[in-house]
Design an enzyme around this catalytic site. Structure first.
Site, PDB file in Angstrom:
ATOM      1  N   SER A  13       0.807  -1.228   0.000  1.00 16.29           N
ATOM      2  CA  SER A  13       0.000   0.000   0.000  1.00 16.29           C
ATOM      3  C   SER A  13       0.836   1.271   0.000  1.00 16.29           C
ATOM      4  O   SER A  13       0.287   2.373   0.008  1.00 16.29           O
ATOM      5  CB  SER A  13      -0.944   0.007   1.214  1.00 16.29           C
ATOM      6  OG  SER A  13      -0.201   0.190   2.398  1.00 16.29           O
ATOM      7  N   SER A 138      15.345  -7.166  -0.766  1.00 18.55           N
ATOM      8  CA  SER A 138      16.398  -7.048   0.238  1.00 18.55           C
ATOM      9  C   SER A 138      16.821  -5.585   0.256  1.00 18.55           C
ATOM     10  O   SER A 138      15.967  -4.686   0.205  1.00 18.55           O
ATOM     11  CB  SER A 138      17.546  -7.997  -0.117  1.00 18.55           C
ATOM     12  OG  SER A 138      18.612  -7.838   0.769  1.00 18.55           O
ATOM     13  N   TYR A 152      18.420  -3.429  11.271  1.00 14.35           N
ATOM     14  CA  TYR A 152      17.903  -3.508   9.889  1.00 14.35           C
ATOM     15  C   TYR A 152      18.856  -4.339   9.033  1.00 14.35           C
ATOM     16  O   TYR A 152      18.426  -5.248   8.316  1.00 14.35           O
ATOM     17  CB  TYR A 152      17.770  -2.090   9.327  1.00 14.35           C
ATOM     18  CG  TYR A 152      17.332  -2.044   7.877  1.00 14.35           C
ATOM     19  CD1 TYR A 152      16.004  -2.255   7.523  1.00 14.35           C
ATOM     20  CD2 TYR A 152      18.248  -1.780   6.849  1.00 14.35           C
ATOM     21  CE1 TYR A 152      15.591  -2.212   6.191  1.00 14.35           C
ATOM     22  CE2 TYR A 152      17.843  -1.735   5.519  1.00 14.35           C
ATOM     23  CZ  TYR A 152      16.523  -1.944   5.201  1.00 14.35           C
ATOM     24  OH  TYR A 152      16.119  -1.907   3.883  1.00 14.35           O
ATOM     25  N   LYS A 156      18.349  -7.950   6.935  1.00 12.89           N
ATOM     26  CA  LYS A 156      18.547  -8.114   5.487  1.00 12.89           C
ATOM     27  C   LYS A 156      19.706  -9.100   5.214  1.00 12.89           C
ATOM     28  O   LYS A 156      19.638  -9.863   4.251  1.00 12.89           O
ATOM     29  CB  LYS A 156      18.812  -6.758   4.816  1.00 12.89           C
ATOM     30  CG  LYS A 156      17.622  -5.787   4.894  1.00 12.89           C
ATOM     31  CD  LYS A 156      16.404  -6.247   4.096  1.00 12.89           C
ATOM     32  CE  LYS A 156      15.301  -5.199   4.038  1.00 12.89           C
ATOM     33  NZ  LYS A 156      14.103  -5.620   3.300  1.00 12.89           N
TER      34      LYS A 156
HETATM   35  N1  NAP Z   1      13.170   3.027   0.326  1.00 14.69           N
HETATM   36  C1  NAP Z   1      14.411   2.600   0.294  1.00 14.69           C
HETATM   37  O1  NAP Z   1      15.345   3.403   0.157  1.00 14.69           O
HETATM   38  C2  NAP Z   1      14.722   1.104   0.388  1.00 14.69           C
HETATM   39  C3  NAP Z   1      16.025   0.725   0.161  1.00 14.69           C
HETATM   40  C4  NAP Z   1      16.357  -0.611   0.234  1.00 14.69           C
HETATM   41  C5  NAP Z   1      15.388  -1.550   0.539  1.00 14.69           C
HETATM   42  N2  NAP Z   1      14.106  -1.177   0.770  1.00 14.69           N
HETATM   43  C6  NAP Z   1      13.130  -2.234   1.081  1.00 14.69           C
HETATM   44  O2  NAP Z   1      12.032  -2.130   0.209  1.00 14.69           O
HETATM   45  C7  NAP Z   1      10.860  -2.641   0.845  1.00 14.69           C
HETATM   46  C8  NAP Z   1       9.754  -1.607   0.708  1.00 14.69           C
HETATM   47  O3  NAP Z   1      10.159  -0.428   1.381  1.00 14.69           O
HETATM   48  P1  NAP Z   1       9.679   1.045   0.968  1.00 14.69           P
HETATM   49  O4  NAP Z   1      10.862   1.867   0.742  1.00 14.69           O
HETATM   50  O5  NAP Z   1       8.644   0.981  -0.074  1.00 14.69           O
HETATM   51  O6  NAP Z   1       9.105   1.534   2.387  1.00 14.69           O
HETATM   52  P2  NAP Z   1       7.634   1.713   2.908  1.00 14.69           P
HETATM   53  O7  NAP Z   1       6.908   2.670   2.036  1.00 14.69           O
HETATM   54  O8  NAP Z   1       7.751   2.010   4.362  1.00 14.69           O
HETATM   55  O9  NAP Z   1       6.996   0.263   2.685  1.00 14.69           O
HETATM   56  C9  NAP Z   1       7.044  -0.772   3.589  1.00 14.69           C
HETATM   57  C10 NAP Z   1       5.685  -1.430   3.576  1.00 14.69           C
HETATM   58  O10 NAP Z   1       5.734  -2.577   4.432  1.00 14.69           O
HETATM   59  C11 NAP Z   1       4.517  -2.609   5.129  1.00 14.69           C
HETATM   60  N3  NAP Z   1       4.588  -3.365   6.367  1.00 14.69           N
HETATM   61  C12 NAP Z   1       5.308  -3.112   7.483  1.00 14.69           C
HETATM   62  N4  NAP Z   1       5.024  -4.013   8.439  1.00 14.69           N
HETATM   63  C13 NAP Z   1       4.110  -4.861   7.905  1.00 14.69           C
HETATM   64  C14 NAP Z   1       3.434  -5.995   8.389  1.00 14.69           C
HETATM   65  N5  NAP Z   1       3.632  -6.468   9.642  1.00 14.69           N
HETATM   66  N6  NAP Z   1       2.552  -6.632   7.574  1.00 14.69           N
HETATM   67  C15 NAP Z   1       2.336  -6.186   6.319  1.00 14.69           C
HETATM   68  N7  NAP Z   1       2.928  -5.093   5.807  1.00 14.69           N
HETATM   69  C16 NAP Z   1       3.807  -4.456   6.595  1.00 14.69           C
HETATM   70  C17 NAP Z   1       4.167  -1.161   5.393  1.00 14.69           C
HETATM   71  O11 NAP Z   1       2.777  -1.073   5.621  1.00 14.69           O
HETATM   72  P3  NAP Z   1       2.153  -0.279   6.884  1.00 14.69           P
HETATM   73  O12 NAP Z   1       2.378   1.166   6.574  1.00 14.69           O
HETATM   74  O13 NAP Z   1       0.739  -0.703   6.837  1.00 14.69           O
HETATM   75  O14 NAP Z   1       2.881  -0.739   8.110  1.00 14.69           O
HETATM   76  C18 NAP Z   1       4.582  -0.504   4.086  1.00 14.69           C
HETATM   77  O15 NAP Z   1       3.503  -0.504   3.183  1.00 14.69           O
HETATM   78  C19 NAP Z   1      11.246  -2.943   2.290  1.00 14.69           C
HETATM   79  O16 NAP Z   1      11.498  -4.326   2.441  1.00 14.69           O
HETATM   80  C20 NAP Z   1      12.527  -2.143   2.466  1.00 14.69           C
HETATM   81  O17 NAP Z   1      13.375  -2.698   3.459  1.00 14.69           O
HETATM   82  C21 NAP Z   1      13.754   0.142   0.700  1.00 14.69           C
END
Ligand code: NAP
Length: 301
Positions: A13, A138, A152, A156
């Site tokens: 979402s 990841s 974190y 990972k």
């Molecule tokens: N953004 C970056 O720079 C970056 C870099 C490297 C890796 N990543 C990885 O990419 C993935 C997505 O991250 P993003 O950047 O898009 O961040 P984000 O917008 O915070 O997305 C994370 C999502 O995970 C959901 N989530 C958390 N706890 C949950 C649970 N118990 N059950 C179901 N959903 C849950 C959150 O939903 P709620 O809001 O409902 O909790 C949110 O929608 C993550 O695995 C993150 O570690 C991101």
């Protein structure tokens, strides 16, 4: 035929998950978009709605009964999951000393334990079909650790190790396993970073021994994210490309910086690599013990 295949994505979402969800809706795959029940209204707010080939379901990945229910439904109606995309994640910002066991477990519960349980639930169906794909988001944090990101990175790194083992284990059934590794992404995921009570206090207390770690690392990471040319949409493209590759690699760096870090890790001796990164940390000379009468330089806004 894509239309015969079912894709399930977690945490869809916001951010990378939402961008991937939108891209999936435009394909002919059968798609199950999931998010925590309390976050489901976000789909409507982003004009993502159910279609004959798209279902939206509540799934808190840490809840065993919700995980099981979604897999049961997919098996009953759509012949099981062909592609699992583990995207849900949380990020704690805290030095090792500021994370207590409960917080460490909360970090591992979402980022490591839940995706491994999702994988356990989809594998029997995939083995039976002799095909399937597991794609887990990841991070560069899974190939290199940064100060204030220990929990974190640990989550990972754990994913990376487990998926490497899984790659060997399920290859005989034609099941593909990939880790998509984004680096810094220009997204509002930064605003969802969690502080522990101790890390929050330290960031705001000048006298705290780790104060400089936080006041330097937090804006540094924020800047790198805002300046990054990578977006949730560009990472989503990599996810879909990985999903469609005939022989997807185990590790897929998904942003330019991720490719640079992967390259540096490969070519530099480990000691040189750590020294180089240490020198690159912002104002690292001001971290740690303070000389008598010395006060840290004022922070730029
Ligand atoms: N953004 C970056 O720079 C970056 C870099 C490297 C890796 N990543 C990885 O990419 C993935 C997505 O991250 P993003 O950047 O898009 O961040 P984000 O917008 O915070 O997305 C994370 C999502 O995970 C959901 N989530 C958390 N706890 C949950 C649970 N118990 N059950 C179901 N959903 C849950 C959150 O939903 P709620 O809001 O409902 O909790 C949110 O929608 C993550 O695995 C993150 O570690 C991101």
């Amino acid at each position: 035929m894509d239309a015969d295949k079912t894709v399930l994505i977690t945490g869809a979402s916001t951010g990378i998950g939402l961008a991937t969800a939108r891209a999936l809706c435009g394909t002919s795959y059968r798609v199950i978009l999931t998010a925590k029940k309390s976050s489901l209204p976000r789909f409507e707010a982003h004009v993502v709605s159910e279609l004959p080939h798209v279902r939206i379901r509540a799934l808190d990945v840490t809840k065993p009964e919700e995980r099981q229910a979604i897999i049961d439904e997919a098996e009953r109606d759509w012949g099981g999951i062909d592609v699992l995309i583990n995207n849900a994640g949380v990020t704690y910002r805290a030095v090792v000393e500021h994370v207590v066991e409960e917080e460490r477990l909360a970090q591992m519960a979402v980022n490591f334990r839940a995706p491994m349980e999702m994988i356990r639930l989809v594998l029997p169906g995939m083995r039976e079909k002799g095909a399937g794909r597991v794609i887990t988001i990841s991070s560069v944090g899974g190939m290199m650790a940064m100060p204030t990101m220990a929990a974190y990175s640990a989550s990972k790194f754990a994913l990376e190790g487990a998926h490497e083992a899984l790659w060997y284990e399920v290859k005989p059934w034609g099941i593909h396993v990939s880790l998509v590794q984004p680096g810094f992404v220009d997204s509002d995921g930064f605003q969802r970073v969690r502080y522990t009570p101790q890390s929050d206090r330290s960031e705001h207390e000048l006298a705290d021994p780790y104060h400089e770690h936080y006041v330097n690392m937090s804006p540094f990471i924020g800047r790198l994210m805002r300046m990054s040319p990578a977006t949730p949409e560009s990472v989503a493209k990599v996810v879909l490309k990985t999903m469609r590759r005939r022989r997807p690699p185990l590790r897929v760096p998904a942003t330019f910086d991720a490719r640079v870090f992967a390259f540096l890790r490969r070519i530099l001796p480990r000691g040189a690599y750590h020294s180089l990164l240490y020198r690159m940390l912002p104002n690292v000379r001001t971290w740690g013990p303070r000389e008598e009468g010395h006060s840290p330089p004022p922070q730029l806004p």
